[in-house]
Design a protein around this motif. Structure first.
Motif, PDB file in Angstrom:
ATOM      1  N   UNK A  62       0.763  -1.043  -0.011  1.00  0.00           N
ATOM      2  CA  UNK A  62       0.020  -0.087  -0.222  1.00  0.00           C
ATOM      3  C   UNK A  62       0.826   1.086  -0.022  1.00  0.00           C
ATOM      4  N   UNK A  63       2.039   1.000   0.430  1.00  0.00           N
ATOM      5  CA  UNK A  63       3.045   2.401   0.591  1.00  0.00           C
ATOM      6  C   UNK A  63       3.409   2.713  -0.933  1.00  0.00           C
ATOM      7  N   UNK A  64       3.282   1.777  -1.886  1.00  0.00           N
ATOM      8  CA  UNK A  64       3.816   2.072  -3.256  1.00  0.00           C
ATOM      9  C   UNK A  64       2.608   2.190  -4.092  1.00  0.00           C
ATOM     10  N   UNK A  65       1.391   2.043  -3.555  1.00  0.00           N
ATOM     11  CA  UNK A  65       0.085   2.148  -4.245  1.00  0.00           C
ATOM     12  C   UNK A  65      -0.359   3.970  -4.429  1.00  0.00           C
ATOM     13  N   UNK A  66      -1.086   4.106  -5.645  1.00  0.00           N
ATOM     14  CA  UNK A  66      -1.498   5.519  -5.554  1.00  0.00           C
ATOM     15  C   UNK A  66      -2.204   6.016  -4.412  1.00  0.00           C
ATOM     16  N   UNK A  67      -2.162   7.251  -4.172  1.00  0.00           N
ATOM     17  CA  UNK A  67      -2.660   7.808  -2.897  1.00  0.00           C
ATOM     18  C   UNK A  67      -4.093   7.751  -3.466  1.00  0.00           C
ATOM     19  N   UNK A  68      -5.009   7.531  -2.259  1.00  0.00           N
ATOM     20  CA  UNK A  68      -6.449   7.525  -2.280  1.00  0.00           C
ATOM     21  C   UNK A  68      -6.857   8.433  -1.077  1.00  0.00           C
ATOM     22  N   UNK A  69      -7.466   9.507  -1.360  1.00  0.00           N
ATOM     23  CA  UNK A  69      -8.000  10.671  -0.139  1.00  0.00           C
ATOM     24  C   UNK A  69      -9.044   9.949   0.590  1.00  0.00           C
ATOM     25  N   UNK A  70      -9.731   8.928   0.055  1.00  0.00           N
ATOM     26  CA  UNK A  70     -10.976   8.559   0.762  1.00  0.00           C
ATOM     27  C   UNK A  70     -10.488   7.522   1.927  1.00  0.00           C
ATOM     28  N   UNK A  71      -9.211   6.995   1.954  1.00  0.00           N
ATOM     29  CA  UNK A  71      -8.698   5.916   2.677  1.00  0.00           C
ATOM     30  C   UNK A  71      -7.416   6.638   4.003  1.00  0.00           C
ATOM     31  N   UNK A  72      -7.638   6.080   4.944  1.00  0.00           N
ATOM     32  CA  UNK A  72      -6.350   6.139   5.953  1.00  0.00           C
ATOM     33  C   UNK A  72      -6.151   4.820   6.573  1.00  0.00           C
ATOM     34  N   UNK A  73      -4.706   4.596   6.820  1.00  0.00           N
ATOM     35  CA  UNK A  73      -4.261   3.520   7.436  1.00  0.00           C
ATOM     36  C   UNK A  73      -3.879   3.595   8.909  1.00  0.00           C
TER      37      UNK A  73
END
Length: 1179
Positions: free
Chosen positions: A376-387
Motif C-alpha cells: 500500500x505504500x507503493x500504491x497511488x494515493x486515495x484521499x478516501x482512505x486512511x491506514x
C-alpha cells in the motif's frame, strides 16, 4: 399414517435435513450479485505447501470470480511467469489454474519454486497465497554392513533405524523377512524416531531378520533397511536392576510445538523387571478430553495444543527396585491465526467504511497491507482512505475508491493472507431469495425464513405476518443480518404467510414466504435389549408415529452401518427379524425413522450367547503318587460368563471309553489339584459351564499311571442267607476295578457260628461274588466277613455281619384255637403261639384258612373256596371280615416262616347269626285293569336267615308328579304274588317292596305301574255306577269290534314296539328312558312328613326301621331288582388279598387268592334285563 419401510440397508445422513433446520448458519457479509460490477474474489487455490508426485502432471489451482470476469497471471519465485514460453505449461480456459505436463517429458524438479496467482479486472486485483511447489522424495537407505549383535539375557538393547530423509517424512515400522509385524509390548517398543527399544532381552528375542521399513505414502513406495541379526545368550542367573531412561537422555529436556498440532512426549526406559511409565504435569492437570497414551503409555499425546499447554511434564519409570524421572519443558509457539479477518465492503458513494485485519501468534505477527497486490505504500494515493495499523478507514468514498486490499500477518512460523474488496455501488434493493417459498417445520423446532437481499446503500429489512400484520418485534423473533427471520420455537399458531420488506434511499422490495407446522415424528415402541442363544431367532419392534401429511421412512442399522446383505435379515412392517443368529450378529441395532423434516432413532443391543467353547491346552504338572495338578486355557465364553469347570477322568486300564466325574472348580479357576487313586491309568478332560449350558469336552490330556497299593475298601452288601436247610450262602458286592488299587484282586471269605467257640473258617476266592458253605445246622446264626486283597496286600479289617443258615418248614401247629363271633359278618380268632425253636426259620406270621360249610337256613352242605388271611409277626389273634350271615364255617391256623407253612391246627367250627336279607330278586306288575294291579316277585337271593314277612308300601302319583297318601301292607313270607284291588282307574302308583328276617328289614325294591284307562270316559260317557260292570263290558266289546279302534290299537302297538326297541338300546348303553326319568322325578315317601293320626308317614333314613329307602328309587325299570350285596367285604377291612388286622380287630390280615377246587354255591346268579321285562314298564 404413511410409513415407508426401507429394506435397502442405507446408512442415514444428516445432510438430508433441509437447510432451515440448521441454527449455526454462517452470517457472512452481503454477497454482491454476479450481474453487478465487482472486484475479483479468489474462490479456490492450491495449498501453501504443495508436495507433488513427480510421476504425475502438476496442477496449480487458482479460481476467481468478478464482474467483469477477471484475467489471470502468475509469478514464480517473485518474477513474472510467462506461461506462453513454456510448451509444457497451460492455463485452463476461464480459469487461472495451471497444468504442467511432465509425464511425457520434463522433470518435476525443474518446476520447484514459489508460485503466486493474480486475478484482475477493472475494479481491482486479488492475489493468492504463495504456493511452494516441491516434488516428493523417497530415497533409498545407504548401504551398510551390519554385524550380528550378541547380548546376554536381561540386558537392554536399541536397534537403530535411521531412515533416509524423504519428502514428506516416511512412516516407520519393523517387520521380519516374511513381512509380519514384530510383536511389541511394554518390554519391546518402537520410539518416535523409529528405533526399536528393548527394556531387557529374552532368549526368544533371538532372530536374524529385524528389518526396519520406511513407507513413503505420497509415492506409495516402501524402502527397506538391511536385516539386523540378534543373538541372546542365556545365563543361569541375571541381576535385576532399577530403571534407566533410554530416551530422552539426562534428567531434563525441551520441546517446542505449534498451536493446534499434536504434542507427543516420549519416555522409554530399560530395567529388570520391565519398568512401567507414568505421566504428570507440574503445577497443573493433564487435559482429560485431549490426552491419550500410545506405545504402552510410553508416549503422551495432547491434541490441539494451545499456549495454555506450555509447562513442565514429568515421566516416571518405575519397577520394584526403584524409579527414574525426566522432566520435559514444553513451549507452545503459534503461527499467525485470525482474530478478525478483513471482509468485503460494499459502499454507496459518499458512505464511510472500515477494513479490520487482526491476528495473533507467538511471537506476535506483523501486519502489512497491500492494495491490488501492491504494497500500500507503493500504491497511488486515495484521499478516501486512511491506514491505522491493522485498520483502514474509508470516508466519502467514490466509484474510483473500488479496489482489492490484501492483509498479510506473518511471524517466523508462517503467514496469513486475506483479500477483501471495497466496491462502491449505487443500487436499489433487490431480494435474492426465490419468491413465495413454502417452509415446513416440526412443532417446537426453530424455523428459519430466508430473505436474502442486496442493495447499496445497505437496505433495512422488516418482517410482517399476514396481510394486515404489524411489524414483528425482537422479543419473539430473531433477526439475522443476512435477512433471515428465526422463530426460536415454532408452534401451531406460528403457521401462516410472512412478508419481508427491504428499503434504501433508492427504493424498496418485498417477498412472501409461507410456513407450515407439522407434528414431530416419534418412536412409540422402542426396540428392546435381547439376549439370544446362537442359532436362535430374534425380532426387534419399532413402532413410529408421525405427521399424517408426511411420508416416514424406517431404516434399520447395525452398529450405525448397513445391515448385512444376508437372507437371514428380514424387515416386516415395523419388525426386524434375524434368523439363525451367529456371533457376528452381536451388535447394536438402530431403527431410524425420518421424514423430510425430522429424524428420530432408537437402539437396542443384541447379545448373542451360547455354551462356552471347550477348554484347550490341558497340561499335567506336579506328578505325585496320589495327586496331580491339571491346568487348562478356557475357551471363548460366548458372552455368558463361565461359572464352573467340570473335570472328568477315564480309567483306560479298567473301564476304557467310560468317563467319570472327578470334581468341579469355579469358573475363575484354570488349575486344579486332583486327588488320585492307586493303580489307575488316568486321562482327563475339562468341560466349561455357563448359564446356557455345557461346552463340548476338551481334548484329552496325556495319560498318567499311578502306582499299585493295597485295597482301601472292602466289598459292600455282604449277606449270609441259607438257600437250603443245610447250607449258608455268603454273597457280596464285588469291588470295581478302579477300587482294586492293584493287580490280583481276591476276596477272603470268613465265617463261624455266632453262639459257638469255633475258630474262623476262611477261604480266598477270585472273580466271584458268592460262596456256599455246606453241611450247616438248620437256621443257626453265623458271623460272616469278606475282606479284599491284591498282590500288594490286604484291605482294612472288614465289618462283621450276622447271617443265618438255611430255613426248614415249621414243625408245630398253633394250639388252643377258638373263635368269638362278633356279628353276622365278623368273627375274632385266638390261638397260642408255637415255640420259637419249632419255627426253624424267620417267623413271617400266622395264616388262617376258613371256608363256608353249609347254609343254616336250608341245612344243605355246600362247598366253597377256602379263603386265607395272613397276620404278620408274632400275632395271637385276628379278625375274619366279610362272613355271610346265617352260615356254618370252619377254620384252622398255621405258622409261616421264610421256607413256608407249618402243619394246620385242628379245624374249628362256628356259625354266624341271622342278618337282614337282600332285596327281593325282582318285582313285576302284571294284568292291570281299571281298579286292580297284580304284583309278582321272587324271594331275595341272599335271605341271610329265615324270612318272616314282606312289606309293601305304595302311593298314587298325580298328573303333576305329586305323591299321594302312603299305604303299608304286610305280606306272609311264603307268598310270591298279590292282587291289589279297588284302585283308581287311569292312575300311576309307586310301589316299595322289601323282605324281613328276625334281624330286620332288608333292602327295598321300587316299581311304578298305571291302571287302565276308562274308555267310556274317553267317549264322553259318564262312568257307570257301582254294579254296572256288565254295561261297561258291553261298551268295551262294541268299541273293540269297530274298525277304527282296531287300526288305532295296531298303531299304538307298533309305536310301543318301536319305543321298546329304542329304550332297550339306550338301556344297554347306560342312557335314561322316560320311565326312569319319571322315577327320578318322583320322590320317595320318606321325604313327605306324615303324622300317625292322619295316616301319613314321617321321614325315613334307615332300611332296618322297615321304612322305604331312597335307594329303591334307583332300581332298573324292567320290574326286576338285582340282589344288593349286604355282606361285609374284605376290602372294607383293608388289604383284601394282602389285608391285615391289628389285635384290636382292625384289618391287617392277608387274603390269598388261593382256592380249593370245590363246587361253588349256585344261589348267586342274577337275572339280566330283557325286552319282555322292559315292556312291562310301559303296560
Amino acid at each position: 399414517m404413511r410409513l415407508k419401510i426401507m429394506p435397502l440397508k442405507k446408512s442415514f445422513s444428516v445432510h438430508r435435513v433441509p437447510l432451515i433446520l440448521f441454527l449455526c448458519q454462517v452470517m457472512s457479509a452481503l454477497e454482491v450479485p454476479l450481474d453487478l460490477v465487482q472486484p475479483p474474489t479468489i474462490t479456490r487455490q492450491s495449498p501453501k505447501d504443495y508436495i507433488i508426485d513427480p510421476r504425475e502432471n502438476i496442477e496449480i489451482q487458482c479460481e476467481a470470480k468478478g464482474k467483469p470476469p477477471p484475467s489471470f497471471s502468475w509469478t514464480r519465485n517473485g518474477t513474472h511467469f510467462d506461461i506462453d514460453k513454456d510448451p509444457l505449461v497451460k492455463m485452463l480456459p476461464n480459469s487461472g489454474t495451471l497444468v504442467i505436463s511432465i509425464t511425457i517429458e520434463g522433470k518435476a524438479e525443474s518446476y520447484e519454486g514459489v508460485y503466486q496467482c493474480t486475478a484482475r479486472n477493472e475494479r481491482g486485483a486479488a492475489i493468492s497465497n504463495n504456493i511452494v511447489i516441491r516434488p516428493s522424495r523417497s530415497p533409498l537407505w545407504t548401504k551398510e554392513k551390519l554385524e550380528q549383535i550378541t547380548i546376554l539375557k536381561g540386558q537392554s538393547l536399541v536397534l537403530p533405524c535411521r531412515p533416509p530423509l524423504g519428502l514428506p517424512p516416511p512412516i516407520i515400522f519393523w517387520m521380519d523377512n516374511s513381512f509380519q509385524r514384530l510383536p511389541q509390548s511394554e518390554r519391546v517398543s518402537q520410539g518416535l524416531n523409529g528405533d526399536l527399544y528393548f527394556s531387557n532381552v529374552l532368549p526368544e528375542d533371538t532372530r536374524e531378520d529385524y528389518v526396519c521399513y520406511a513407507r513413503f505414502n505420497h509415492t506409495q513406495t516402501i524402502q527397506q533397511k538391511q536385516p539386523i541379526s540378534v543373538k541372546v545368550h542365556s545365563t543361569k542367573s541375571y541381576i535385576e536392576r532399577p530403571p534407566k531412561l533410554l530416551t530422552p537422555e539426562g534428567r531434563t529436556s525441551h520441546k517446542e510445538e505449534l498451536r493446534e498440532n499434536v504434542l507427543s512426549l516420549e519416555c522409554i526406559a530399560e530395567g529388570l523387571p520391565t519398568p512401567s511409565i507414568n505421566w504428570t504435569k507440574e503445577d497443573g492437570e493433564l487435559p482429560i478430553n485431549r490426552t491419550s497414551y500410545t506405545n504402552f503409555r510410553k508416549t503422551l499425546n495432547i491434541n490441539h495444543v494451545s499456549e495454555a499447554d506450555s509447562g513442565k511434564y514429568k515421566c516416571t519409570a518405575r519397577n520394584p527396585l526403584g524409579f527414574v524421572e525426566h522432566t520435559i519443558s514444553v513451549t507452545v509457539k503459534a503461527a499467525p491465526y485470525w482474530i478478525t479477518a478483513p471482509k468485503n465492503l460494499v459502499l454507496s458513494p459518499g458512505e464511510d467504511g472500515t477494513l479490520i485485519c487482526r491476528a495473533n501468534g507467538n511471537p506476535k505477527p506483523k501486519i502489512s497491507w497491500l492494495t491490488n497486490g501492491v504494497p500500500i505504500e507503493m500504491a497511488p494515493d486515495d484521499p478516501s482512505r486512511k491506514i491505522d495499523g491493522d485498520t483502514i478507514l474509508f470516508s466519502d468514498v467514490q466509484e474510483s475508491s473500488s479496489a482489492v486490499y490484501q492483509c498479510n500477518a506473518s511471524n517466523e512460523y508462517g503467514y496469513l493472507l486475506a483479500n477483501a474488496f471495497v466496491n462502491v455501488l449505487a443500487e436499489p434493493p433487490r431480494i435474492l431469495t426465490e419468491a413465495n417459498l413454502h417452509y415446513q417445520v416440526i412443532t417446537d423446532r426453530p424455523a428459519m425464513l430466508d430473505c436474502a437481499f442486496f442493495g447499496s446503500p445497505i437496505p433495512t429489512i422488516k418482517w410482517f405476518k399476514g396481510t394486515k400484520g404489524s411489524v414483528l418485534q425482537e422479543n419473539t423473533y430473531i433477526f439475522h443480518d443476512n435477512g433471515t427471520l428465526e422463530i426460536p420455537v415454532a408452534q401451531k399458531d406460528s403457521a401462516g404467510t410472512y412478508t419481508c420488506v427491504v428499503r434504501n434511499k433508492l427504493g424498496m422490495a418485498k417477498n412472501d414466504v409461507h410456513l407450515e407446522i407439522k407434528e414431530p415424528t416419534r418412536i412409540i415402541k422402542h426396540p428392546e435389549y435381547k439376549v439370544v442363544q446362537r442359532g436362535g431367532k430374534v425380532s426387534f419392534e419399532c413402532k413410529v408415529k408421525h405427521d399424517p401429511t408426511l411420508i416416514a421412512t424406517l431404516t434399520w442399522l447395525k452398529d450405525n452401518g448397513e445391515l448385512p446383505n444376508d437372507g437371514r435379515f428380514s424387515i416386516d412392517n415395523d419388525h426386524l427379524v434375524i434368523m439363525n443368529i451367529s456371533d457376528e450378529d452381536d451388535a447394536t441395532y438402530t431403527c431410524v425413522a425420518n421424514t423430510s423434516l425430522d429424524i428420530v432413532s432408537a437402539s437396542a443391543v443384541l447379545r448373542v450367547v451360547d455354551r462356552p467353547n471347550p477348554p484347550f491346552d490341558l497340561e499335567l504338572t506336579s506328578l505325585l503318587e496320589r495327586s496331580v495338578q491339571l491346568s487348562w486355557i478356557p475357551g471363548d465364553e460366548n458372552n455368558s460368563p463361565i461359572t464352573d469347570f467340570i473335570i472328568e477322568y477315564e480309567d483306560s486300564l479298567h473301564e476304557p471309553g467310560i468317563w467319570h466325574h472327578h470334581s468341579d472348580v469355579p469358573g475363575t479357576q484354570t488349575t486344579a489339584e486332583l486327588k488320585l487313586s492307586p493303580y489307575v491309568k488316568y486321562s482327563f478332560r475339562v468341560i466349561a459351564v455357563n448359564s446356557i449350558g455345557r461346552s463340548l469336552p476338551s481334548e484329552v490330556s496325556e495319560y498318567y499311571m499311578t502306582k499299585a497299593a493295597e485295597p482301601e475298601e472292602n466289598p459292600t452288601a455282604v449277606e449270609g442267607i441259607g438257600s437250603e436247610p443245610d447250607n449258608l450262602v455268603i454273597t457280596w458286592q464285588p469291588l470295581k476295578g478302579f477300587d482294586s488299587n492293584g493287580p490280583g484282586l481276591q476276596y477272603k471269605v470268613s465265617w463261624r457260628q455266632k453262639d459257638g467257640d469255633d475258630e474262623w473258617t476262611s477261604v480266598v476266592v477270585a472273580n466271584v461274588s458268592k460262596y456256599i458253605v455246606s453241611g450247616t445246622p438248620t437256621f443257626v446264626p453265623y458271623l460272616v466277613k469278606v475282606q479284599a486283597l491284591n498282590d500288594v496286600g490286604f484291605a482294612p479289617e472288614p465289618v462283621i455281619i450276622i447271617g443265618h443258615s438255611g430255613e426248614d418248614l415249621p414243625m408245630v401247629a398253633p394250639s388252643n384255637v377258638h373263635v368269638n363271633v362278633v356279628n353276622s359278618t365278623l368273627a375274632e380268632v385266638h390261638w397260642e403261639p408255637v415255640p420259637p425253636k419249632s419255627i426253624r426259620g424267620h417267623l413271617k406270621g400266622y395264616r388262617i384258612y376258613y371256608w363256608k360249610v353249609k347254609n343254616s337256613s336250608k341245612r344243605n352242605k355246600r362247598h366253597v373256596e377256602k379263603k386265607i388271611l395272613t397276620f404278620n409277626g408274632n400275632k395271637t389273634h385276628g379278625m375274619l371280615p366279610g362272613l355271610e350271615p346265617f352260615s356254618h364255617y370252619m377254620l384252622n391256623v398255621r405258622v409261616v416262616n421264610g421256607k413256608g407253612e407249618g402243619p394246620a391246627s385242628v379245624d374249628q367250627v362256628f356259625n354266624t347269626p341271622e342278618g337282614v336279607p337282600s332285596a327281593p330278586l325282582f318285582l313285576k306288575i302284571v294284568n292291570p285293569t281299571l281298579d286292580s294291579l297284580t304284583l309278582e316277585w321272587d324271594p331275595p337271593s341272599h335271605p341271610n336267615g329265615i324270612l318272616t314277612a314282606y312289606t309293601l308300601k305304595f302311593q298314587p302319583i298325580n298328573s303333576t308328579h305329586e305323591l299321594g297318601p302312603l299305604v303299608d301292607i304286610k305280606i306272609p313270607a311264603n307268598m310270591t304274588s298279590l292282587i291289589l284291588r279297588n284302585l283308581s282307574y287311569s292312575t300311576r302308583y309307586k310301589f316299595y317292596f322289601y323282605a324281613q328276617t328276625s334281624a330286620g328289614s332288608g333292602s327295598q325294591i321300587t316299581e311304578e305301574a298305571v291302571t287302565t284307562v276308562d274308555e267310556g270316559k274317553m267317549a264322553g260317557v259318564h262312568p257307570p255306577a257301582v254294579g254296572a260292570d256288565k254295561a261297561m263290558a258291553s261298551r268295551q266289546v262294541d268299541i273293540a269290534t269297530q274298525g277304527w279302534f282296531i287300526g288305532l290299537m295296531c298303531a299304538v302297538a307298533l309305536l310301543i314296539l318301536i319305543l321298546l326297541i329304542v329304550c332297550f338300546i339306550r338301556r344297554n348303553k347306560g342312557g335314561k328312558y322316560p320311565v326312569k326319568e319319571k322315577e327320578d322325578a318322583h320322590a320317595d315317601p320318606e321325604i313327605q312328613p306324615m303324622k300317625e293320626d292322619d295316616g301319613t308317614f314321617g321321614e325315613y333314613s334307615d332300611a332296618e326301621d322297615h321304612k322305604p329307602s331312597k335307594k329303591g328309587s334307583r332300581t332298573p325299570s324292567d320290574r326286576t331288582v338285582k340282589k344288593e350285596d349286604s355282606d361285609d367285604s374284605l376290602v372294607d377291612y383293608g388289604e383284601g388279598v394282602n389285608g391285615q388286622f391289628n389285635e384290636d380287630g382292625s384289618f391287617i390280615g392277608q387274603y390269598s387268592g388261593k382256592k380249593e377246587k370245590e363246587p361253588a354255591e349256585g344261589n348267586e346268579s342274577s337275572e339280566a334285563p330283557s325286552p319282555v321285562n322292559a315292556m312291562n314298564s310301559f303296560v
